[in-house]
Design an enzyme around this catalytic site. Sequence first.
Site, mmCIF file in Angstrom:
data_model
loop_
_atom_site.group_PDB
_atom_site.id
_atom_site.type_symbol
_atom_site.label_atom_id
_atom_site.label_comp_id
_atom_site.label_asym_id
_atom_site.label_seq_id
_atom_site.Cartn_x
_atom_site.Cartn_y
_atom_site.Cartn_z
ATOM 1 N N LYS A 54 68.941 7.289 -14.340
ATOM 2 C CA LYS A 54 68.382 7.622 -15.662
ATOM 3 C C LYS A 54 69.448 8.299 -16.531
ATOM 4 C CE LYS A 54 63.767 7.838 -13.702
ATOM 5 N NZ LYS A 54 62.745 8.660 -13.029
ATOM 6 N N GLN A 63 61.427 14.810 -11.884
ATOM 7 C CA GLN A 63 61.433 13.782 -10.843
ATOM 8 C C GLN A 63 60.482 14.194 -9.719
ATOM 9 O OE1 GLN A 63 63.252 10.810 -11.166
ATOM 10 N NE2 GLN A 63 61.970 10.221 -9.450
ATOM 11 N N ASP A 71 57.578 10.564 -19.762
ATOM 12 C CA ASP A 71 57.112 9.860 -18.563
ATOM 13 C C ASP A 71 55.635 9.474 -18.713
ATOM 14 O OD1 ASP A 71 58.719 9.025 -16.499
ATOM 15 O OD2 ASP A 71 58.858 10.999 -15.546
#
Length: 291
Positions: free
Chosen positions: A52, A96, A119
């Site tokens: 990412k 994460q 997200d």
Amino acid sequence: MQLLDGAAVSAQLKSQIKKETEELKAKTGKVPHLAAILVGNNPASEAYVASKVRTCEELGFGSTLLRFDTSITEQQLLDEIDNLNADDKIDGILVQLPLPEHISDDKVINKIDPTKDVDGFHPISLGKMLLGHKTFLPATPYGIMLMLEHYNIDVTGMHCVIIGRSNIVGTPMTILMSRNAKPGNATVTMCHSKTKNLKEITQTADIIIAAIGRPKYVTADMVKEGAIIIDVGINRIPDATKKSGSRLVGDVDFENVAPKASYITPVPGGVGLMTIGGLMKNTLEAAKQHI
Ligand code: NAP
């Protein structure tokens, strides 16, 4: 059978995002900036976060990687998110997952400012998605929708069987596939570990979306001739022929299912790359909203 090529589609998506980022920068001086939080050193999480951050560089985004030892307390992590929420430079925040057991995923996700929730996991983002309002869609389902759109696959009226009901993949996928939009308007069946007669259900599917986390679980006998197969799974299995001693496979037995499918995503090279594309598209959108 046509391969749904995540590499090609995400390359095109990234080049569009890069162009829009340059235009945004030239017009307003704004540079999209993604902050990633990584707790511990789980190898898969390390690899996802690294890719990412690399993609941010490729697109001309700014990025900040905050790494913490698993000894970080829940409160300390919540305070770190508060700092990112208050920082005007930061447009998107991703944490994460999975987090260590002593830290609640829900508390951490709820702490993220919804305007930076790239997200798409915050209850406000998910609630807006449910109601069909404009919002950040969860990155993996968003990536899948972008893939279907790219290939002009019209799923209207199709029977879509989704295997898996996680908050980040299966459940949002059922909402997106059944909503009155394009892509959408499918008739959706959601399956999970308590589903009886899974095979009988998948055999009636025009499109199967597998998000289970079990290597090669969807076998050829479960699939109707001509079905569309979207494989979300990422599973590492031993492979003595590889230098690393292992390789990645999806939730679908690709080799035997592909000849029956009309379209199929490979693993790797399918949904995973589109997930990063979805995340970056959300981050660019967040930056535009923060001007
Ligand atoms: P998860 O939270 O573990 O959910 C798995 C789902 O599969 C659960 O709903 C579970 O049912 C269901 N399930 C498990 N065994 C089953 C069975 N035998 N029959 C039917 N359903 C079964 O996983 P996730 O986060 O959604 O991820 C799923 C997979 O996708 C993993 O391999 C993950 O690594 C991968 N993934 C990939 C991406 C990407 O970018 N490509 C992104 C996210 C995840 P219950 O609810 O009843 O337990």
